[in-house]
Design a protein around this motif. Structure first.
Motif, PDB file in Angstrom:
ATOM      1  N   PRO A  27       3.952  12.829  -6.751  1.00 59.88           N
ATOM      2  CA  PRO A  27       4.187  13.821  -5.696  1.00 59.88           C
ATOM      3  C   PRO A  27       2.937  14.214  -4.918  1.00 59.88           C
ATOM      4  CG  PRO A  27       5.266  14.468  -7.745  1.00 59.88           C
ATOM      5  CD  PRO A  27       4.389  13.307  -8.071  1.00 59.88           C
ATOM      6  N   ARG A  28       1.758  14.103  -5.536  1.00 64.41           N
ATOM      7  CA  ARG A  28       0.536  14.508  -4.832  1.00 64.41           C
ATOM      8  C   ARG A  28       0.306  13.709  -3.562  1.00 64.41           C
ATOM      9  NH1 ARG A  28      -4.225  13.831  -8.909  1.00 64.41           N
ATOM     10  NH2 ARG A  28      -3.074  11.866  -9.220  1.00 64.41           N
ATOM     11  N   PHE A  29       0.859  12.500  -3.516  1.00 62.49           N
ATOM     12  CA  PHE A  29       0.625  11.617  -2.375  1.00 62.49           C
ATOM     13  C   PHE A  29       1.807  11.571  -1.404  1.00 62.49           C
ATOM     14  CE2 PHE A  29      -2.143  10.216  -5.757  1.00 62.49           C
ATOM     15  CZ  PHE A  29      -3.338   9.973  -5.115  1.00 62.49           C
ATOM     16  N   GLN A  30       2.856  12.373  -1.666  1.00 67.55           N
ATOM     17  CA  GLN A  30       4.025  12.336  -0.798  1.00 67.55           C
ATOM     18  C   GLN A  30       3.710  12.743   0.631  1.00 67.55           C
ATOM     19  OE1 GLN A  30       7.110  11.167  -1.695  1.00 67.55           O
ATOM     20  NE2 GLN A  30       6.035  10.569  -3.570  1.00 67.55           N
ATOM     21  N   LYS A  31       2.744  13.640   0.803  1.00 66.13           N
ATOM     22  CA  LYS A  31       2.410  14.097   2.154  1.00 66.13           C
ATOM     23  C   LYS A  31       1.771  12.997   2.997  1.00 66.13           C
ATOM     24  CE  LYS A  31      -1.990  16.025   0.512  1.00 66.13           C
ATOM     25  NZ  LYS A  31      -2.785  17.274   0.397  1.00 66.13           N
ATOM     26  N   PHE A  75       0.837  -1.194   0.000  1.00 70.45           N
ATOM     27  CA  PHE A  75       0.000   0.000   0.000  1.00 70.45           C
ATOM     28  C   PHE A  75       0.876   1.250   0.000  1.00 70.45           C
ATOM     29  CE2 PHE A  75      -2.402   3.324   2.308  1.00 70.45           C
ATOM     30  CZ  PHE A  75      -3.481   3.450   1.438  1.00 70.45           C
ATOM     31  N   TYR A  76       1.936   1.223   0.796  1.00 64.74           N
ATOM     32  CA  TYR A  76       2.886   2.334   0.815  1.00 64.74           C
ATOM     33  C   TYR A  76       3.542   2.509  -0.549  1.00 64.74           C
ATOM     34  CZ  TYR A  76       7.199   4.898   1.611  1.00 64.74           C
ATOM     35  OH  TYR A  76       8.215   5.789   1.502  1.00 64.74           O
ATOM     36  N   TYR A  77       4.013   1.396  -1.145  1.00 63.53           N
ATOM     37  CA  TYR A  77       4.655   1.470  -2.451  1.00 63.53           C
ATOM     38  C   TYR A  77       3.694   1.985  -3.517  1.00 63.53           C
ATOM     39  CZ  TYR A  77       8.495  -1.330  -0.527  1.00 63.53           C
ATOM     40  OH  TYR A  77       9.555  -1.791   0.211  1.00 63.53           O
ATOM     41  N   GLY A  78       2.420   1.581  -3.429  1.00 66.11           N
ATOM     42  CA  GLY A  78       1.445   2.038  -4.404  1.00 66.11           C
ATOM     43  C   GLY A  78       1.236   3.540  -4.330  1.00 66.11           C
ATOM     44  N   LEU A  79       1.128   4.075  -3.113  1.00 67.52           N
ATOM     45  CA  LEU A  79       0.989   5.525  -2.945  1.00 67.52           C
ATOM     46  C   LEU A  79       2.240   6.250  -3.423  1.00 67.52           C
ATOM     47  CD1 LEU A  79      -0.721   5.930   0.554  1.00 67.52           C
ATOM     48  CD2 LEU A  79      -1.751   6.217  -1.702  1.00 67.52           C
ATOM     49  N   TRP A 109       5.146   8.090   7.151  1.00 66.67           N
ATOM     50  CA  TRP A 109       5.396   6.918   7.991  1.00 66.67           C
ATOM     51  C   TRP A 109       6.379   5.938   7.351  1.00 66.67           C
ATOM     52  CZ3 TRP A 109       3.044   2.671   5.485  1.00 66.67           C
ATOM     53  CH2 TRP A 109       2.100   3.011   4.513  1.00 66.67           C
ATOM     54  N   LYS A 110       7.143   6.388   6.367  1.00 64.29           N
ATOM     55  CA  LYS A 110       8.108   5.496   5.707  1.00 64.29           C
ATOM     56  C   LYS A 110       9.056   4.844   6.708  1.00 64.29           C
ATOM     57  CE  LYS A 110      11.923   5.396   2.419  1.00 64.29           C
ATOM     58  NZ  LYS A 110      12.736   6.161   1.453  1.00 64.29           N
ATOM     59  N   LYS A 111       9.549   5.629   7.656  1.00 63.96           N
ATOM     60  CA  LYS A 111      10.502   5.107   8.637  1.00 63.96           C
ATOM     61  C   LYS A 111       9.926   3.931   9.406  1.00 63.96           C
ATOM     62  CE  LYS A 111      13.142   6.574  12.713  1.00 63.96           C
ATOM     63  NZ  LYS A 111      13.520   7.723  13.563  1.00 63.96           N
ATOM     64  N   TYR A 112       8.633   3.955   9.631  1.00 57.63           N
ATOM     65  CA  TYR A 112       8.007   2.913  10.445  1.00 57.63           C
ATOM     66  C   TYR A 112       7.773   1.614   9.676  1.00 57.63           C
ATOM     67  CZ  TYR A 112       7.412   6.968  13.396  1.00 57.63           C
ATOM     68  OH  TYR A 112       7.657   8.096  14.138  1.00 57.63           O
ATOM     69  N   MET A 113       7.970   1.641   8.351  1.00 61.09           N
ATOM     70  CA  MET A 113       7.869   0.401   7.588  1.00 61.09           C
ATOM     71  C   MET A 113       8.907  -0.606   8.061  1.00 61.09           C
ATOM     72  SD  MET A 113       5.391   0.229   5.545  1.00 61.09           S
ATOM     73  CE  MET A 113       6.027  -1.314   4.924  1.00 61.09           C
ATOM     74  N   THR A 114      10.131  -0.140   8.279  1.00 60.55           N
ATOM     75  CA  THR A 114      11.173  -1.038   8.768  1.00 60.55           C
ATOM     76  C   THR A 114      10.847  -1.522  10.176  1.00 60.55           C
ATOM     77  OG1 THR A 114      12.791   0.183   7.444  1.00 60.55           O
ATOM     78  CG2 THR A 114      13.656  -1.308   9.118  1.00 60.55           C
TER      79      THR A 114
END
Length: 346
Positions: free
Chosen positions: A197-201, A188-192, A205-210
């Motif tokens: 760029p419209r969905f970058q905001k 879901f993260y990768y899809g967004l 929570w990228k850091k929390y994926m790990t």
């Protein structure tokens, strides 16, 4: 010597036949489950392409964009992962399993056959996920093709073929259900991210994926560890429990190292690059000036350019930020000029 080679060949064949003969007959009817050879061939071709052939083919080519394909691919895997989690729950984990010592149901009951089906589907999803690396190669994202990535995508499908073949269900399937749950969030993260760029905001929570992945390996290892403290357990394949425990622990160490390198030492954070004019630009999309304006002129930014942004001084006093010919921002000067018509180099 020839005799020894022949004897070894016969022994190897006997071992192979013995291993294949142990595959659950209920699984044999599924694609690629009659023998480990097709699966092994697929993984060898994958390694050959991502480590050698792909980079050579892309060496003198521009990276493919593949935006639409990546969006469709990632959200397809989100839906598939949700379905796999649901099937694991309905096949035992939310119905008849105790979450402790759960043996493999070897019967042909509807629920047992449902578990066999979802166990195979989970393994096949690992084959589909090889496309992760193919996309990296085609988009020339070499920094993403790490040892951890390659090892995870090749080792997981190979070992799980044997897991599905011998033990489709039971205690050993816990980590498959947890892994699919994590993949719902991950893809879901990768899809967004692929959507632009419209969905970058929404991706703060990228850091929390790990962190989520690390939690996965802790849960898997703890669940397997309880086997060693039971007085007795009727699970038929303890070797798989040993492998699951080692898998969870080993990948916990690898992902912990990634966490330290990326978020403690900052080695995988956006780095400065230098464009063809010697300008410093940043990969996170923000453009920084590559020169200073004349002392009686001030520069004001009202836009940004992405990581390949190039700033040109022009006679009409407008500086355009461009990326591969596209404009997304400008800077203008009070006196409408720069020193000798150019920006001073930083």
């Amino acid at each position: 010597m020839l005799q020894k080679i022949q004897e070894f060949g016969f022994h190897a064949k006997d071992i192979y036949d013995y291993l294949v003969a142990g595959v659950d007959p209920r699984v044999r009817e599924y694609p690629l489950m009659q023998s480990p050879v097709p699966m092994t061939a697929i993984l060898l071709c994958y390694l050959f392409f991502v480590l050698y052939l792909g980079p050579r083919l892309m060496a003198n080519r521009k990276p493919f964009q593949l935006k639409e394909a990546m969006i469709a691919y990632n959200f397809l895997l989100v839906g598939l992962s949700i379905y796999i989690v649901y099937e694991f729950l309905m096949s035992g984990w939310a119905t008849t399993y105790t979450w402790r010592c759960d043996p493999v149901d070897t019967s042909n009951s509807p629920q047992a056959l449902r578990m066999v089906s979802v166990a195979w589907l989970f393994w096949f999803s690992k084959i589909i996920e090889l496309m992760d690396t193919i996309f990296f190669v085609l988009r020339k994202k070499r920094g993403q093709i790490t040892f951890l990535h390659i090892f995870h995508h090749s080792f997981m499908p190979w070992t799980w073929w044997w897991g599905v073949g011998y033990a489709p269900g039971g205690m050993g399937s816990f980590h498959a259900m947890v892994n699919s749950s994590v993949h719902v969030i991950m893809y879901f993260y990768y899809g967004l991210s692929a959507a632009g760029p419209r969905f970058q905001k929404f991706l703060w929570w990228k850091k929390y994926m790990t962190a989520i992945q690390l939690t996965q390996f802790v849960l898997v290892s703890l669940h397997a560890t309880q086997y060693y403290f039971m007085d007795s357990c009727s699970y038929q394949f303890p070797t798989i429990i040993h492998l699951v425990w080692m898998y969870g622990t080993f990948f916990f160490v690898l992902f912990s190292n990634f966490w330290v390198q990326a978020y403690v030492k900052g080695k995988r954070l956006p780095k400065q690059d230098v464009n063809q004019n010697g300008a410093a630009v940043y990969a996170n999309g923000k453009h920084h000036e590559n020169g200073k304006p004349h002392k009686n002129g001030k520069c004001y930014e009202n836009g940004t350019s992405n990581g390949n942004g190039i700033s040109h001084g022009t006679t009409n006093g407008i500086s355009h930020g461009t990326t591969n010919g596209s404009t997304n921002g400008s800077a203008y000067y009070e006196n409408g000029s720069t020193h000798n018509g150019k920006m001073k180099k930083a």
